[in-house]
Design a protein around this motif. Structure first.
Motif, PDB file in Angstrom:
ATOM      1  N   ALA B 124      30.847  54.381  45.429  1.00 12.13           N
ATOM      2  CA  ALA B 124      31.805  53.533  46.130  1.00 12.13           C
ATOM      3  C   ALA B 124      31.263  52.122  46.307  1.00 12.13           C
ATOM      4  O   ALA B 124      32.016  51.174  46.494  1.00 12.13           O
ATOM      5  CB  ALA B 124      32.148  54.131  47.481  1.00 12.13           C
ATOM      6  N   ILE B 125      29.935  51.999  46.270  1.00 11.91           N
ATOM      7  CA  ILE B 125      29.349  50.663  46.372  1.00 11.91           C
ATOM      8  C   ILE B 125      29.239  50.036  44.992  1.00 11.91           C
ATOM      9  O   ILE B 125      29.535  48.865  44.805  1.00 11.91           O
ATOM     10  CB  ILE B 125      27.960  50.760  47.027  1.00 11.91           C
ATOM     11  CG1 ILE B 125      28.118  51.256  48.461  1.00 11.91           C
ATOM     12  CG2 ILE B 125      27.241  49.429  46.987  1.00 11.91           C
ATOM     13  CD1 ILE B 125      26.815  51.610  49.123  1.00 11.91           C
ATOM     14  N   ILE B 127      30.785  50.769  41.994  1.00 17.44           N
ATOM     15  CA  ILE B 127      31.952  50.511  41.133  1.00 17.44           C
ATOM     16  C   ILE B 127      32.685  49.220  41.512  1.00 17.44           C
ATOM     17  O   ILE B 127      32.935  48.384  40.650  1.00 17.44           O
ATOM     18  CB  ILE B 127      32.882  51.745  41.120  1.00 17.44           C
ATOM     19  CG1 ILE B 127      32.155  52.895  40.424  1.00 17.44           C
ATOM     20  CG2 ILE B 127      34.169  51.437  40.391  1.00 17.44           C
ATOM     21  CD1 ILE B 127      32.956  54.149  40.311  1.00 17.44           C
ATOM     22  N   PRO B 128      33.028  49.007  42.793  1.00 16.98           N
ATOM     23  CA  PRO B 128      33.706  47.740  43.104  1.00 16.98           C
ATOM     24  C   PRO B 128      32.866  46.526  42.730  1.00 16.98           C
ATOM     25  O   PRO B 128      33.389  45.511  42.275  1.00 16.98           O
ATOM     26  CB  PRO B 128      33.908  47.794  44.620  1.00 16.98           C
ATOM     27  CG  PRO B 128      33.716  49.180  45.018  1.00 16.98           C
ATOM     28  CD  PRO B 128      32.858  49.825  43.999  1.00 16.98           C
ATOM     29  N   PHE B 129      31.559  46.673  42.879  1.00 14.60           N
ATOM     30  CA  PHE B 129      30.652  45.574  42.542  1.00 14.60           C
ATOM     31  C   PHE B 129      30.759  45.242  41.051  1.00 14.60           C
ATOM     32  O   PHE B 129      30.859  44.064  40.672  1.00 14.60           O
ATOM     33  CB  PHE B 129      29.225  46.020  42.897  1.00 14.60           C
ATOM     34  CG  PHE B 129      28.244  44.905  42.992  1.00 14.60           C
ATOM     35  CD1 PHE B 129      28.244  44.072  44.088  1.00 14.60           C
ATOM     36  CD2 PHE B 129      27.318  44.704  41.997  1.00 14.60           C
ATOM     37  CE1 PHE B 129      27.329  43.044  44.184  1.00 14.60           C
ATOM     38  CE2 PHE B 129      26.402  43.678  42.090  1.00 14.60           C
ATOM     39  CZ  PHE B 129      26.407  42.849  43.189  1.00 14.60           C
ATOM     40  N   ILE B 130      30.780  46.273  40.229  1.00  8.42           N
ATOM     41  CA  ILE B 130      30.900  46.039  38.785  1.00  8.42           C
ATOM     42  C   ILE B 130      32.249  45.388  38.475  1.00  8.42           C
ATOM     43  O   ILE B 130      32.347  44.470  37.671  1.00  8.42           O
ATOM     44  CB  ILE B 130      30.750  47.364  38.001  1.00  8.42           C
ATOM     45  CG1 ILE B 130      29.350  47.933  38.209  1.00  8.42           C
ATOM     46  CG2 ILE B 130      30.995  47.147  36.524  1.00  8.42           C
ATOM     47  CD1 ILE B 130      29.111  49.230  37.486  1.00  8.42           C
ATOM     48  N   TRP B 131      33.291  45.855  39.157  1.00 11.66           N
ATOM     49  CA  TRP B 131      34.628  45.311  38.881  1.00 11.66           C
ATOM     50  C   TRP B 131      34.693  43.825  39.206  1.00 11.66           C
ATOM     51  O   TRP B 131      35.178  43.027  38.417  1.00 11.66           O
ATOM     52  CB  TRP B 131      35.686  46.048  39.697  1.00 11.66           C
ATOM     53  CG  TRP B 131      35.952  47.419  39.191  1.00 11.66           C
ATOM     54  CD1 TRP B 131      35.584  47.925  37.978  1.00 11.66           C
ATOM     55  CD2 TRP B 131      36.633  48.471  39.878  1.00 11.66           C
ATOM     56  NE1 TRP B 131      35.989  49.230  37.870  1.00 11.66           N
ATOM     57  CE2 TRP B 131      36.636  49.588  39.008  1.00 11.66           C
ATOM     58  CE3 TRP B 131      37.246  48.586  41.120  1.00 11.66           C
ATOM     59  CZ2 TRP B 131      37.229  50.798  39.363  1.00 11.66           C
ATOM     60  CZ3 TRP B 131      37.846  49.776  41.472  1.00 11.66           C
ATOM     61  CH2 TRP B 131      37.832  50.880  40.603  1.00 11.66           C
ATOM     62  N   VAL B 132      34.193  43.482  40.384  1.00 15.55           N
ATOM     63  CA  VAL B 132      34.253  42.076  40.764  1.00 15.55           C
ATOM     64  C   VAL B 132      33.418  41.239  39.794  1.00 15.55           C
ATOM     65  O   VAL B 132      33.818  40.152  39.377  1.00 15.55           O
ATOM     66  CB  VAL B 132      33.782  41.875  42.219  1.00 15.55           C
ATOM     67  CG1 VAL B 132      33.788  40.408  42.581  1.00 15.55           C
ATOM     68  CG2 VAL B 132      34.675  42.626  43.173  1.00 15.55           C
ATOM     69  N   PHE B 284      24.647  39.625  43.273  1.00 16.74           N
ATOM     70  CA  PHE B 284      25.875  39.554  42.484  1.00 16.74           C
ATOM     71  C   PHE B 284      25.694  38.557  41.334  1.00 16.74           C
ATOM     72  O   PHE B 284      26.058  38.835  40.188  1.00 16.74           O
ATOM     73  CB  PHE B 284      27.031  39.142  43.390  1.00 16.74           C
ATOM     74  CG  PHE B 284      28.333  39.000  42.677  1.00 16.74           C
ATOM     75  CD1 PHE B 284      29.053  40.118  42.327  1.00 16.74           C
ATOM     76  CD2 PHE B 284      28.826  37.752  42.353  1.00 16.74           C
ATOM     77  CE1 PHE B 284      30.249  39.996  41.665  1.00 16.74           C
ATOM     78  CE2 PHE B 284      30.016  37.617  41.693  1.00 16.74           C
ATOM     79  CZ  PHE B 284      30.731  38.743  41.339  1.00 16.74           C
TER      80      PHE B 284
END
Lengths: 551, 367
Positions: B124-125, B127-132, B284
């Motif tokens: 949950a941490i 995947i969103p990081f990769i998407w952004v 990031f």
């Protein structure tokens, strides 16, 4: 060796998650592409529709044969009950003539004195000078000798003539003259010039644009003597045509920018342009962005200042809102007052607005992430007092925030529509009483009431109303991010906004200049408002022709 | 019209690009790893020395890249070494970038789970990081450089603020004696300092994007100089504030350092929160640099468009993130990356330069 490697091969759950990592953004990308293609295909096409000073040759010209012309016009628009035909004879030439006008839109006195009287009685002296003048009454002679009017326009196409008559012009047709003359300007009722309601200032000019285009352009002209302020008129709207003026400083504006604006305006294809908001939405760069890419204002001083910075203004007939392009993010947080006050107060207000914008965007999200996820990161005493007040609240913080935020938004929306006398009363009832009652009822915590109130007030401190709306929308997105991932979600949200802003352009100018691309010389008009003697140059980002503000 | 549509960045942007690529995980891990291997307070000399070595490496890389203006390492490696060996070297670099990207996210996720989101599943941490990150990489080099330019000043400001306030714990005696055990511990510490500078290989691609490639040496040295100074301050402050022994035993010494004092009367009292925030943003940036460089490599190697590659890389980066099981595996990967970095250094810039010199000077070929 092999077994060590095998032990590190992740399980099928991980692979499923990897697939999810791939599929979700693919889906979003696909939807975005589809949506974008759908919106832009439905939007303006590449062909040029509106052209400056269109010279289309219509079939039916004013022939000069009185009977034919008159009956043509009568057939076309004579059926309207408010179109009047006043026939008379031009004295001295014994030519028949007719005035055509719409009831209530003619300037009675001026027509009587300068047209009727002149033509019926005033030219008796001329006849004696030349006996054969009956044959030589030409268009130029008529204009030169007979009609003492400053605004006189000749129209040769009958269709155009009819349009003008219905718009309110008074038309004059004279036997033997192959053109219709517009002798009277439309004289409909107009609103008085008032203070700018959406951009009120304590100090500064109190004049606002009105609905009449000629008034608005004249306001711009009256800002000062300048021979380089150029205005080009376009006609927009295919069914109901309106005038759109592009104003710019000839010697300052970047020619590429001007060309871009002109092509985009000429691409506008719509039956009716009701407000400059239509123009804005039809020529903006990115339709799907929450940020406005064109600034709207009703202050002439703001427009003239923008023109001097090398921007281009668009003024539409029938609306007091002018458009300024291109716009950058920092402009949305600037107010003309920053420049009218001395530089220290101006700087303070600037900084305050940046802070307010941050609060308006992030405060509820920060509240959610701190209360629900990381109470350990705020000082212990503060956390204890907040937790104490939240004791009876049965909801998770995101629901709590949503309840109050949504009610505030509703209240704000209702406040615009409330009749003036009861508006403040409802505001008090809505804001104070509901807030207090909600706290007493144990639905929300008093600390949250403070947060939401500060947020609401902050978003009003942004000088541009439309920018405030953007922040309102994004605030809810931020709350969702915070509710899912706490502080990490909030940071991802901020990063997303940064990324989006850096990708955004307004008429080719990157939206986040001068932050990035970094233009340090433009920073003196960003967080601080440098003393005027220091502002020697126009914004570098505009790439103007004249760089310096002084001789 | 106003902005150049071709992907070019200014020298400032290039320098910041390099800084944001290198400055990241090391802020939290470097003090421990370097003192662990050096075991003396002289670890900070290792950082300085390592930085000096890396600067030489970077000069070599820039000089090599400047021979082929407008071309990235993926393109000119084939020109120098021939199609197949060049492609192989590029592939190696791409894999290296993907591994680092995965490693960076993993460290990020570990810290986030430890300090901010206890009990949150790691995917949950991650995947969103990769998407952004993917969203940013989509914007190309210009977009990336601009985002970095916005984040960079904030990061530097907060970092320096944290170190400034931690000055109250600083005790010069913790840093003494200077070179008490001779020069050997410093050299031992070099191994781990090299790791924090991994990623400087992006120099070989950014130079191609620079608007004025002739300024590349200056820009890149500035770009590496900033993280070097910051790392130096990090190590000096951690050792000076906590002493060598506690730095070695603590997992994240920098955070422990910031946690160990309170500024009463300030809204946050402890500065670990702002530090974590800017560190996350820095991670990031790190991640996006490697993501971008890996996808750029694949796209130039196989002559494909960027978009499908960015999507295609997402699951691989996710897998690379999830391969280590325990935190010790993560650190092991970190060490491996350091070694890979040295290998990459010898294979790419050194080997390529040698071949180039031989072919140009020795064989008089027109490469």
């Amino acid at each position: 060796m092999w077994s060590t490697i095998v032990s590190y091969i992740p399980g099928w759950v991980i692979f499923m998650q990897a697939a999810l990592t791939l599929l979700c953004p693919l889906g979003i990308y696909y939807i975005y592409k589809k949506l974008y293609a759908f919106v832009s295909n439905a939007g303006p096409k590449m062909k040029a529709n509106a052209q400056p000073n269109k010279d289309s040759t219509a079939d039916s010209q004013v022939s000069g044969q009185y009977e034919a012309d008159l009956s043509y016009v009568q057939q076309a628009i004579g059926g309207n009950s408010d179109v009047n035909f006043r026939e008379f004879v031009v004295q001295g030439y014994e030519l028949r003539a007719v005035l055509i006008f719409v009831n209530g839109m003619q300037d009675e006195e001026s027509i009587n004195r300068h047209v009727m009287q002149q033509l019926m009685f005033g030219n008796s002296g001329m006849k004696e000078e030349g006996q054969d003048s009956r044959e030589t009454l030409t268009l130029s002679a008529l204009k030169a000798n007979l009609l003492p009017l400053t605004e006189l326009e000749e129209v040769t196409e009958l269709d155009k003539l009819q349009e003008r008559i219905l718009f309110g012009y008074t038309a004059l047709l004279i036997e033997g003259i192959p053109a219709g003359l517009l002798v009277g300007q439309p004289n409909g009722s107009i609103r008085a010039i008032t203070e700018p309601t959406s951009e009120a200032l304590l100090r500064g000019p109190r004049i606002a644009f009105s609905e009449v285009l000629s008034e608005n352009t004249s306001m711009l002209r009256r800002q000062g003597l300048n021979k380089n302020l150029e205005m080009k008129v376009y006609e927009v709207g295919s069914l109901v045509k309106r005038k759109l003026v592009i104003a710019y400083m000839k010697d300052i504006v970047n020619p590429d920018l001007l060309e871009e604006v002109k092509t985009r305006v000429s691409r506008i294809d719509m039956d009716f342009i009701a407000e400059s908001g239509y123009v804005e939405q039809l020529i903006e760069d990115n339709v799907l962005s929450p940020f406005q890419q064109i600034q709207n204002t009703e202050r002439p001083d703001r427009v003239i200042n923008a023109l001097l910075e090398g921007r281009v203004a668009l003024l539409l007939d029938g609306t007091p809102f002018a458009l300024i392009v291109p716009v950058t993010f920092s402009m949305l947080l600037q107010s003309p007052e920053d420049y009218f006050e001395r530089w220290l107060p101006g700087t303070l207000l600037r900084l305050l607005r940046f802070f307010a914008a941050f609060m308006a965007l992030m405060a509820p999200a920060l509240y959610i992430s701190f209360i629900s996820f990381h109470p350990g990161l705020i000082p212990t005493e503060l956390v204890i007092s907040i937790i104490e007040t939240r004791q009876g609240v049965p909801f998770p913080s995101v629901i709590e925030v949503l309840i109050l935020e949504v009610s505030i938004e509703i209240l704000r929306e209702a406040g615009i529509r409330l009749p003036k006398p009861i508006g403040p009363a409802m505001g008090i009832v809505g804001g104070l009483i509901i807030g207090d009652a909600a706290v007493n009822a144990g639905i929300v915590s008093p600390f949250l009431v403070i947060v939401v109130a500060v947020t609401a007030i902050s978003s009003f401190s942004i000088p541009m109303y439309s920018a405030g709306i953007t922040l309102r929308i994004l605030r809810f997105v931020g709350m969702m991010f915070a509710a899912v991932l706490g502080m990490l979600g909030t940071i991802l949200f901020i990063l997303l906004i940064f990324i989006h802003l850096t990708k955004l352009k307004s008429f080719g100018v990157p939206y986040v200049t001068p932050f990035s691309p970094l233009r340090l010389s433009d920073w003196k008009d960003l967080y601080i408002r440098a003393p005027l003697p220091l502002m020697k140059r126009r914004p570098e980002m505009m790439k103007t022709q004249k760089k310096k503000r002084r001789n | 019209m106003f902005e150049r549509s071709d992907p070019k960045i200014t020298s400032t942007q290039a320098a910041i690009f390099l800084t944001n690529t290198v400055l990241g995980a090391g802020i939290l891990t470097l003090p421990r790893s370097v003192t662990e291997s050096a075991k003396t307070p002289d670890a900070w000399i290792s950082v300085l020395l390592g930085g000096g070595i890396i600067m030489l490496v970077i000069v070599l890389m820039v000089k090599l890249s400047q021979q082929f203006p407008g071309k990235t390492v993926y393109q000119y490696s084939r020109q120098i070494a021939g199609s197949i060996p060049g492609s192989f070297l590029s592939m190696l670099l791409i894999v290296y970038f993907i591994v680092i990207a995965g490693f960076e996210i993993r460290v990020f996720a570990e810290i986030t789970m430890f300090f901010l989101l206890e009990g949150t599943p790691i995917w949950a941490i991650v995947i969103p990081f990769i998407w952004v990150g993917g969203y940013l990489v989509f914007g190309g080099i210009n977009s990336i450089a601009r985002v970095y330019q916005i984040i960079f000043p904030v990061s530097i400001f907060v970092l320096l603020l944290c170190y400034f306030f931690s000055g109250r714990l600083f005790d010069l005696n913790h840093l003494r004696p200077l070179l008490g055990d001779g020069i050997m511990p410093v050299l031992r510490g070099l191994k781990s300092t090299i790791l924090v500078y991994t990623g400087c290989e992006v120099v070989m691609t950014i130079t191609a994007f620079m608007q004025h490639p002739q300024q590349a040496v200056k820009a890149m040295l500035t770009g590496i100089g900033i993280p070097m100074v910051l790392y130096l301050i990090t190590v000096v402050m951690s050792i000076g504030g906590l002493s060598v022994d506690s730095v070695i035993t603590s997992t994240w010494p920098t955070i422990d350092l910031i946690r160990s004092f309170e500024i009463s009367g300030f809204f946050f009292e402890r500065l670990e929160f702002p530090l974590l925030v800017i560190w996350m943003m820095q991670m990031f940036c790190n991640f996006c640099s490697f993501f971008f460089n890996a996808s750029l490599g694949i796209s130039q190697l196989f002559k494909l468009k960027m978009a499908p590659i960015i999507f295609g890389l997402m699951p691989f980066i996710f897998l690379a993130t999830m391969v280590p099981v325990r935190i010790n595996d993560v650190f092991a990967i970190g060490d491996a990356i350091g070694k890979m970095g040295i290998g990459i250094f010898f294979l790419l810039p050194v080997l390529l330069s040698l071949i180039l010199i031989v072919r140009r000077k020795g064989l008089k070929q027109n490469v």
